[in-house]
Design a protein around this motif. Structure first.
Motif, PDB file in Angstrom:
ATOM      1  N   MET A 119       0.824  -1.199   0.000  1.00  0.00           N
ATOM      2  CA  MET A 119       0.000   0.000   0.000  1.00  0.00           C
ATOM      3  C   MET A 119       0.864   1.257   0.000  1.00  0.00           C
ATOM      4  SD  MET A 119      -3.039   1.319  -0.047  1.00  0.00           S
ATOM      5  CE  MET A 119      -4.277   0.170   0.536  1.00  0.00           C
ATOM      6  N   ALA A 120       1.903   1.284   0.828  1.00  0.00           N
ATOM      7  CA  ALA A 120       2.754   2.473   0.925  1.00  0.00           C
ATOM      8  C   ALA A 120       3.448   2.757  -0.401  1.00  0.00           C
ATOM      9  CB  ALA A 120       3.777   2.287   2.040  1.00  0.00           C
ATOM     10  N   LEU A 121       3.989   1.728  -1.029  1.00  0.00           N
ATOM     11  CA  LEU A 121       4.701   1.926  -2.291  1.00  0.00           C
ATOM     12  C   LEU A 121       3.756   2.369  -3.410  1.00  0.00           C
ATOM     13  CD1 LEU A 121       7.192  -1.100  -2.291  1.00  0.00           C
ATOM     14  CD2 LEU A 121       7.707   1.324  -1.909  1.00  0.00           C
ATOM     15  N   ALA A 122       2.574   1.726  -3.496  1.00  0.00           N
ATOM     16  CA  ALA A 122       1.624   2.087  -4.552  1.00  0.00           C
ATOM     17  C   ALA A 122       1.147   3.525  -4.389  1.00  0.00           C
ATOM     18  CB  ALA A 122       0.438   1.127  -4.530  1.00  0.00           C
ATOM     19  N   THR A 123       0.848   3.925  -3.159  1.00  0.00           N
ATOM     20  CA  THR A 123       0.348   5.283  -2.915  1.00  0.00           C
ATOM     21  C   THR A 123       1.429   6.320  -3.199  1.00  0.00           C
ATOM     22  OG1 THR A 123      -1.049   4.357  -1.170  1.00  0.00           O
ATOM     23  CG2 THR A 123      -0.841   6.748  -1.253  1.00  0.00           C
ATOM     24  N   PHE A 124       2.638   6.055  -2.746  1.00  0.00           N
ATOM     25  CA  PHE A 124       3.755   6.970  -2.994  1.00  0.00           C
ATOM     26  C   PHE A 124       3.967   7.154  -4.501  1.00  0.00           C
ATOM     27  CE2 PHE A 124       8.342   7.639  -3.682  1.00  0.00           C
ATOM     28  CZ  PHE A 124       8.518   8.819  -2.987  1.00  0.00           C
ATOM     29  N   CYS A 125       3.882   6.079  -5.260  1.00  0.00           N
ATOM     30  CA  CYS A 125       4.098   6.154  -6.708  1.00  0.00           C
ATOM     31  C   CYS A 125       3.000   6.935  -7.414  1.00  0.00           C
ATOM     32  CB  CYS A 125       4.230   4.755  -7.296  1.00  0.00           C
ATOM     33  SG  CYS A 125       5.775   3.925  -6.861  1.00  0.00           S
ATOM     34  N   ILE A 126       1.773   6.912  -6.884  1.00  0.00           N
ATOM     35  CA  ILE A 126       0.711   7.743  -7.464  1.00  0.00           C
ATOM     36  C   ILE A 126       1.116   9.212  -7.425  1.00  0.00           C
ATOM     37  CG2 ILE A 126      -1.641   8.614  -7.093  1.00  0.00           C
ATOM     38  CD1 ILE A 126      -2.478   5.790  -6.341  1.00  0.00           C
ATOM     39  N   GLY A 127       1.753   9.607  -6.333  1.00  0.00           N
ATOM     40  CA  GLY A 127       2.208  10.990  -6.211  1.00  0.00           C
ATOM     41  C   GLY A 127       3.314  11.364  -7.167  1.00  0.00           C
ATOM     42  N   LEU A 128       3.911  10.387  -7.829  1.00  0.00           N
ATOM     43  CA  LEU A 128       5.005  10.644  -8.769  1.00  0.00           C
ATOM     44  C   LEU A 128       4.565  10.595 -10.232  1.00  0.00           C
ATOM     45  CD1 LEU A 128       7.841   8.469  -7.145  1.00  0.00           C
ATOM     46  CD2 LEU A 128       7.408  10.922  -6.832  1.00  0.00           C
ATOM     47  N   ILE A 129       3.310  10.195 -10.509  1.00  0.00           N
ATOM     48  CA  ILE A 129       2.866  10.046 -11.902  1.00  0.00           C
ATOM     49  C   ILE A 129       2.819  11.410 -12.595  1.00  0.00           C
ATOM     50  CG2 ILE A 129       1.006   9.288 -13.420  1.00  0.00           C
ATOM     51  CD1 ILE A 129       0.048   7.433 -11.237  1.00  0.00           C
ATOM     52  N   PRO A 130       3.459  11.540 -13.746  1.00  0.00           N
ATOM     53  CA  PRO A 130       3.291  12.783 -14.531  1.00  0.00           C
ATOM     54  C   PRO A 130       1.834  12.946 -14.951  1.00  0.00           C
ATOM     55  CG  PRO A 130       5.172  11.481 -15.330  1.00  0.00           C
ATOM     56  CD  PRO A 130       4.410  10.602 -14.381  1.00  0.00           C
ATOM     57  N   ASP A 131       1.379  14.193 -15.060  1.00  0.00           N
ATOM     58  CA  ASP A 131      -0.033  14.397 -15.397  1.00  0.00           C
ATOM     59  C   ASP A 131      -0.286  14.150 -16.883  1.00  0.00           C
ATOM     60  OD1 ASP A 131       0.775  16.684 -16.780  1.00  0.00           O
ATOM     61  OD2 ASP A 131       0.372  17.995 -15.086  1.00  0.00           O
ATOM     62  N   HIS A 132      -1.557  14.245 -17.269  1.00  0.00           N
ATOM     63  CA  HIS A 132      -1.972  13.927 -18.637  1.00  0.00           C
ATOM     64  C   HIS A 132      -1.302  14.843 -19.656  1.00  0.00           C
ATOM     65  CE1 HIS A 132      -4.618  13.450 -22.149  1.00  0.00           C
ATOM     66  NE2 HIS A 132      -4.997  12.285 -21.629  1.00  0.00           N
ATOM     67  N   ASP A 133      -1.079  16.097 -19.301  1.00  0.00           N
ATOM     68  CA  ASP A 133      -0.446  17.029 -20.232  1.00  0.00           C
ATOM     69  C   ASP A 133       0.987  16.629 -20.552  1.00  0.00           C
ATOM     70  OD1 ASP A 133      -2.745  18.512 -20.291  1.00  0.00           O
ATOM     71  OD2 ASP A 133      -2.080  19.955 -18.773  1.00  0.00           O
ATOM     72  N   ALA A 134       1.636  15.891 -19.636  1.00  0.00           N
ATOM     73  CA  ALA A 134       3.040  15.519 -19.826  1.00  0.00           C
ATOM     74  C   ALA A 134       3.211  14.233 -20.625  1.00  0.00           C
ATOM     75  CB  ALA A 134       3.731  15.390 -18.471  1.00  0.00           C
ATOM     76  N   ILE A 135       2.413  13.213 -20.318  1.00  0.00           N
ATOM     77  CA  ILE A 135       2.635  11.909 -20.962  1.00  0.00           C
ATOM     78  C   ILE A 135       1.370  11.325 -21.595  1.00  0.00           C
ATOM     79  CG2 ILE A 135       4.604  11.334 -19.503  1.00  0.00           C
ATOM     80  CD1 ILE A 135       2.759   9.557 -17.845  1.00  0.00           C
ATOM     81  N   GLY A 136       0.298  12.095 -21.657  1.00  0.00           N
ATOM     82  CA  GLY A 136      -0.904  11.662 -22.362  1.00  0.00           C
ATOM     83  C   GLY A 136      -1.610  10.498 -21.699  1.00  0.00           C
ATOM     84  N   ILE A 137      -2.072   9.552 -22.515  1.00  0.00           N
ATOM     85  CA  ILE A 137      -2.888   8.445 -22.037  1.00  0.00           C
ATOM     86  C   ILE A 137      -2.152   7.548 -21.056  1.00  0.00           C
ATOM     87  CG2 ILE A 137      -2.216   6.874 -23.891  1.00  0.00           C
ATOM     88  CD1 ILE A 137      -5.745   7.260 -22.320  1.00  0.00           C
ATOM     89  N   ALA A 138      -0.815   7.577 -21.086  1.00  0.00           N
ATOM     90  CA  ALA A 138      -0.045   6.767 -20.134  1.00  0.00           C
ATOM     91  C   ALA A 138      -0.302   7.200 -18.694  1.00  0.00           C
ATOM     92  CB  ALA A 138       1.453   6.859 -20.451  1.00  0.00           C
ATOM     93  N   SER A 139      -0.671   8.451 -18.502  1.00  0.00           N
ATOM     94  CA  SER A 139      -0.896   8.965 -17.150  1.00  0.00           C
ATOM     95  C   SER A 139      -2.079   8.272 -16.461  1.00  0.00           C
ATOM     96  CB  SER A 139      -1.117  10.477 -17.198  1.00  0.00           C
ATOM     97  OG  SER A 139      -1.309  11.014 -15.913  1.00  0.00           O
ATOM     98  N   PRO A 140      -3.284   8.271 -17.037  1.00  0.00           N
ATOM     99  CA  PRO A 140      -4.383   7.544 -16.381  1.00  0.00           C
ATOM    100  C   PRO A 140      -4.159   6.035 -16.343  1.00  0.00           C
ATOM    101  CG  PRO A 140      -5.090   8.392 -18.509  1.00  0.00           C
ATOM    102  CD  PRO A 140      -3.773   9.027 -18.212  1.00  0.00           C
ATOM    103  N   ILE A 141      -3.421   5.481 -17.301  1.00  0.00           N
ATOM    104  CA  ILE A 141      -3.137   4.041 -17.269  1.00  0.00           C
ATOM    105  C   ILE A 141      -2.283   3.703 -16.048  1.00  0.00           C
ATOM    106  CG2 ILE A 141      -1.872   2.186 -18.420  1.00  0.00           C
ATOM    107  CD1 ILE A 141      -2.795   3.344 -21.083  1.00  0.00           C
ATOM    108  N   LEU A 142      -1.256   4.496 -15.792  1.00  0.00           N
ATOM    109  CA  LEU A 142      -0.421   4.276 -14.607  1.00  0.00           C
ATOM    110  C   LEU A 142      -1.235   4.444 -13.326  1.00  0.00           C
ATOM    111  CD1 LEU A 142       2.883   6.111 -15.634  1.00  0.00           C
ATOM    112  CD2 LEU A 142       2.568   3.651 -15.275  1.00  0.00           C
TER     113      LEU A 142
END
Length: 454
Positions: A119-142
């Protein structure tokens, strides 16, 4: 009915004449007061960490919709964001099917260690996802992939924490002791609401959308490290050590069918209420009733503080009058008060809205105070983790975790602001049927266990 009488244990939950094992089960080692306090503290802290990390997404659902689904209309953004919230619940049954048998075969502690790390690792990584403007559809997929990992973790956490404490504590006050886990869970929810409120006060909306939304998710790593440190210092439960026999899915479905259905019904009413009242209503106040974010989150925060205080108080009462009686009262009150309370929420008065939320949280407290002692008591030791994990996570995935998304979609489709009230009434009816059919073991041993000493 005297819950300690021999007559109560002549038949088990499936009407099999084997319930005398309640009196003659495996001998458990004696647990000292200091050890029990350490176990409860570890479960409370771990649950706090897990549910803060899991729920903070719900409080920031509108923001997450703008960040990850910017091309959509505002209403569609919210539904899409809540769909990403709900998808983690579809992963929970997989977590239950994975961690349940592991917990019954290799121990409850091992599962709790793994789930808090995931849980800690998954939640922390959500905070690191680039937004949709940066990487497009890969953002919501991640985002979806990490939400799925959160769901798998939660699939083992709730059941594991409840069983761990239930198997440690004495029969006479099991409701009170296990209720502290829910205090930890609700404190995590409350902390999530507090962080969301602080964000809305400290930053303007453009700053929150740009970067400040990441801050709660990045807190996951240090909080998870604290929870892991505390849990690693625990021993395995005395009940598991004494029995140490995994029954498996075949035994579970052969001898615990009624228990699985009863457990599912109780979980549905409790968790539908939880996710509508605690997770969805703050979003409902802001997105549907058009309150400003800081007011909506502040009202939610006050009502959740009331919930946290009320849970152990009602647990003390439930240990005296019976868990079944307490949960029946909460379910009936929920069915009666749901519509009036949602009418109050639509009134242009902060005071009346707060009263409505306090009443709904009181109903919820009656359910939460008992569920972590009631559900484990339905299953024997060898299938307890699997039985609770399967029934808990399948029920939550199908009915509770999807409640915010379904309610938001139905409100958009029908235009009726009362949809959540009707959803609560339906859940209350299911809970009443399940509770009417189950055995109340308040003050006595859980199914298949020996009596605790003291």
């Amino acid at each position: 009915m005297d819950v300690n009488s021999e007559a109560e244990y002549l038949l088990d939950d499936d009407n099999n004449p084997t319930a005398r094992r309640h009196e003659t089960g495996p001998t458990r080692r004696t647990v000292g007061r200091r050890e029990l306090k350490r176990v409860v503290l570890a479960s409370v802290v771990g649950s706090f960490v897990e549910w803060f990390e899991f729920s903070v997404y719900g409080y920031l659902a509108a923001v997450m919709g703008r960040v990850f689904f910017p091309a959509s209309a505002p209403g569609t953004q919210l539904v899409a964001s809540l769909a990403a919230f709900a998808i983690a619940f579809f992963a929970r049954p997989f977590g239950g099917f994975i961690f349940g048998p592991i917990g019954d075969r290799y121990g409850r502690k091992n599962v709790l260690t793994v789930t808090i790390v995931l849980m800690a690792l998954a939640t922390f990584c959500i905070g690191l996802i680039p937004d949709h403007d940066a990487i497009g559809i890969a953002s919501p997929i991640l985002l979806v992939l990490l939400r799925l990992l959160q769901g798998v973790s939660a699939g083992g956490e709730a059941s594991g924490a409840a069983i761990f404490v239930a198997e440690y504590c004495k029969d006479r006050n099991r409701t009170l002791v296990t209720s502290w886990i829910e205090v930890g869970c609700m404190s995590g929810f409350c902390f999530g609401a507090l962080v969301a409120a602080l964000l809305s006060h400290a930053f303007v909306q453009t700053q929150i959308d740009a970067w400040a939304w990441r801050l709660p998710f990045l807190l996951a790593l240090p909080l998870g490290a604290i929870g892991l440190y505390i849990r690693n210092r625990l021993e395995e439960t005395p009940t598991f050590e004494a029995a140490h026999r995994a029954g498996g899915f075949r035994e579970l479905f052969a001898s615990h069918k009624a228990a699985l259905l009863q457990s599912s019904g109780i979980i549905i009413v409790t968790n539908v209420t939880l996710f509508i009242v605690v997770t969805y209503i703050p979003t409902y106040l802001v997105s549907t009733l058009r309150l400003d974010a800081s007011t909506g989150f502040t009202i939610a925060l006050v009502s959740q503080a009331f919930l946290i205080v009320t849970i152990p108080l009602l647990a003390v009462l439930a240990d005296k009058v019976g868990r079944k009686t307490m949960m029946l009262a909460g379910s009936v009150a929920l069915a009666v008060l749901a519509v009036p309370c949602f009418h109050l929420l639509t009134v242009e008065s902060v005071g009346q809205r707060l009263i409505a939320l306090l009443l709904l949280n009181l109903c919820l407290a009656a359910l939460l105070s008992c569920i972590y002692s009631q559900i484990p008591s339905l299953f024997e030791t060898g299938v307890r983790f699997t039985g609770m994990a399967v029934s808990y996570n399948v029920s939550v995935a199908l009915f509770a975790g999807t409640a915010p998304m379904i309610n938001s979609w139905l409100i958009q489709s029908t235009g009726s602001r009362m949809i959540p009230a009707y959803y609560l009434i339906a859940a209350a009816v299911i809970g009443l049927i399940a509770l009417a059919c189950c055995v109340d073991r308040t003050g006595g041993p859980m199914r298949g266990d020996s009596r605790s000493v003291g």
